[in-house]
Design a protein around this motif. Structure first.
Motif, PDB file in Angstrom:
ATOM      1  N   SER A 172       0.842  -1.195   0.000  1.00 39.05           N
ATOM      2  CA  SER A 172       0.000   0.000   0.000  1.00 39.05           C
ATOM      3  C   SER A 172       0.874   1.240   0.000  1.00 39.05           C
ATOM      4  CB  SER A 172      -0.913   0.015   1.228  1.00 39.05           C
ATOM      5  OG  SER A 172      -1.873  -1.015   1.168  1.00 39.05           O
ATOM      6  N   ALA A 196      -9.621   2.018  -0.149  1.00 41.59           N
ATOM      7  CA  ALA A 196      -8.563   1.118  -0.599  1.00 41.59           C
ATOM      8  C   ALA A 196      -7.425   1.963  -1.159  1.00 41.59           C
ATOM      9  CB  ALA A 196      -9.080   0.161  -1.663  1.00 41.59           C
ATOM     10  N   ARG A 229      -1.473   0.711  -4.510  1.00 39.44           N
ATOM     11  CA  ARG A 229      -0.355  -0.176  -4.166  1.00 39.44           C
ATOM     12  C   ARG A 229       0.764   0.018  -5.166  1.00 39.44           C
ATOM     13  NH1 ARG A 229      -3.067  -5.988  -3.715  1.00 39.44           N
ATOM     14  NH2 ARG A 229      -1.207  -6.511  -2.494  1.00 39.44           N
ATOM     15  N   VAL A 279      -4.908  -9.616  -4.845  1.00 36.84           N
ATOM     16  CA  VAL A 279      -5.762  -9.154  -3.749  1.00 36.84           C
ATOM     17  C   VAL A 279      -6.323 -10.398  -3.073  1.00 36.84           C
ATOM     18  CG1 VAL A 279      -7.805  -7.829  -3.095  1.00 36.84           C
ATOM     19  CG2 VAL A 279      -6.359  -7.057  -5.002  1.00 36.84           C
ATOM     20  N   GLN A 333     -11.228  -9.355  -0.898  1.00 41.28           N
ATOM     21  CA  GLN A 333     -12.274  -9.126  -1.897  1.00 41.28           C
ATOM     22  C   GLN A 333     -13.654  -9.338  -1.285  1.00 41.28           C
ATOM     23  OE1 GLN A 333     -11.630 -11.206  -5.655  1.00 41.28           O
ATOM     24  NE2 GLN A 333      -9.437 -11.381  -5.206  1.00 41.28           N
ATOM     25  N   GLY A 384      -5.693   1.996  -6.180  1.00 37.45           N
ATOM     26  CA  GLY A 384      -6.652   1.241  -5.380  1.00 37.45           C
ATOM     27  C   GLY A 384      -7.841   0.802  -6.212  1.00 37.45           C
ATOM     28  N   THR A 427      -7.807  -2.809  -6.778  1.00 35.69           N
ATOM     29  CA  THR A 427      -8.310  -3.597  -5.656  1.00 35.69           C
ATOM     30  C   THR A 427      -9.819  -3.734  -5.741  1.00 35.69           C
ATOM     31  OG1 THR A 427      -6.479  -2.800  -4.282  1.00 35.69           O
ATOM     32  CG2 THR A 427      -8.346  -3.797  -3.140  1.00 35.69           C
TER      33      THR A 427
END
Length: 332
Positions: free
Chosen positions: A12, A73, A76, A83, A88, A107, A110
């Motif tokens: 992250s 989120a 990254r 993920v 999820q 994000g 994600t």
């Protein structure tokens, strides 16, 4: 929104976490919002490596996202990194429960992995747009905007775009005055609309012999109540109409007429938020002419009429807004 969940995954980005911390985790009661409860949630509630360096210790496991009002989120360092299935599931569960879910910068990948972008508009940093198109083929990819929003799912472009998105959420749920005070604290513009371009296609040509596009925009902003139109902008800039339209579009990503209309609608919004002027007078001062035209334009741009907008965003003497407004509202 009072309880904020942050999904912490390996890699992250520290900047995105800092943006979240600045907006939601600092004591902002003097700006009219908060306090908020911020939960940093990771699989296994473990210490997690962040990018470009350092580690962050999660405060809760993924179950901490379950009853949050807002789930964020962060981007990254490797947008295509796996993920975890549990993450999820946690995102989908939070959204089904009514939480707003937002992906900052990468994000969006994600959210895409969780299927939350399917059939919804999405964006990310311009460099990663092609990769997002492949990773989330069912998303409605928007390649040249700052942020997107639909059905409680938001994405943003670039690292600073994440800050624009967070301020948009503050403005949506706490009002323009609160967002403006927070923006001043952060030393940034109070609002950049989601449809604004990520970047200009080309720098404006320098010319000492004629006003720049920027100075013409500044000139127009002080005359919104006047009957000025695109020909007046062209005349002020001292350019041919063709050159003016080309340079204006390169600088703003918009046509001059569209830009002028948006500024007038936004000025009307500010007047509705901060004054008790009758709707007809607001329309006049915003350069929209009549109350009927203001109603039509506000509905087209925002989705509600001036009376509903004022009830939601009008700042009382104490400086705290009443109620909350969703961008998908169709009330009068």
């Amino acid at each position: 929104m009072r309880t904020i969940g942050v999904l912490l995954l390996p890699g992250s980005r520290m900047f995105d976490l800092a943006v979240i911390a600045e907006v939601w985790a600092q004591d902002r009661t003097d700006s009219g919002i908060g306090p908020f409860t911020v939960r940093v949630c990771a699989p296994g509630r473990r210490r997690t490596r962040v990018s470009p360096f350092g580690e962050v210790v999660a405060t809760q496991g993924l179950s901490g996202l379950d009853d949050c009002d807002l789930v964020l989120a962060p981007g990254r360092d490797d947008p295509l990194a796996e993920v975890p299935a549990a993450a999820q599931t946690a995102l989908r569960r939070a959204h089904r429960a009514g939480a707003t879910v937002a992906g900052l910068c990468s994000g969006a990948f994600t959210l895409g992995a969780a299927g939350l972008l399917d059939g919804r508009p999405a964006t990310t940093h311009w460099r990663d747009l092609d990769a997002l198109a492949t990773a989330a083929p069912a998303a409605d990819l928007r390649r040249d905007v700052l942020y997107t929003e639909k059905d409680g799912v938001l994405t943003s472009a670039g690292v600073v775009g994440g800050l624009d998105l967070c301020l948009h959420l503050v403005r949506r749920d706490h009002g323009a005055d609160v967002a403006a005070r927070l923006a001043r604290r952060l030393v940034m513009p109070p609002v950049r609309e989601g449809g604004q371009r990520q970047y200009a296609e080309a720098p404006l040509p320098a010319s000492a012999s004629r006003p720049s596009i920027a100075s013409t925009m500044d000139w127009a902003m002080t005359r919104l109540a006047d009957e000025i139109g695109v020909p007046d902008l062209v005349e002020h800039a001292g350019m041919s109409p063709r050159t003016f339209h080309r340079e204006f579009a390169a600088a703003t990503g918009s046509t001059p007429g569209r830009w002028l209309l948006v500024q007038r609608v936004q000025h009307a919004q500010r007047l509705l938020e901060t004054t008790d002027l009758p709707v007809a007078r607001v329309a006049e001062r915003a350069g929209l002419g009549s109350a009927a035209n203001l109603r039509r334009r506000l509905r087209a741009e925002v989705g509600v009429g001036p009376d509903s907008y004022r009830r939601t965003f009008r700042m009382p003497p104490g400086g705290v807004t009443v109620g909350a407004w969703a961008s998908t509202s169709t009330s009068s």
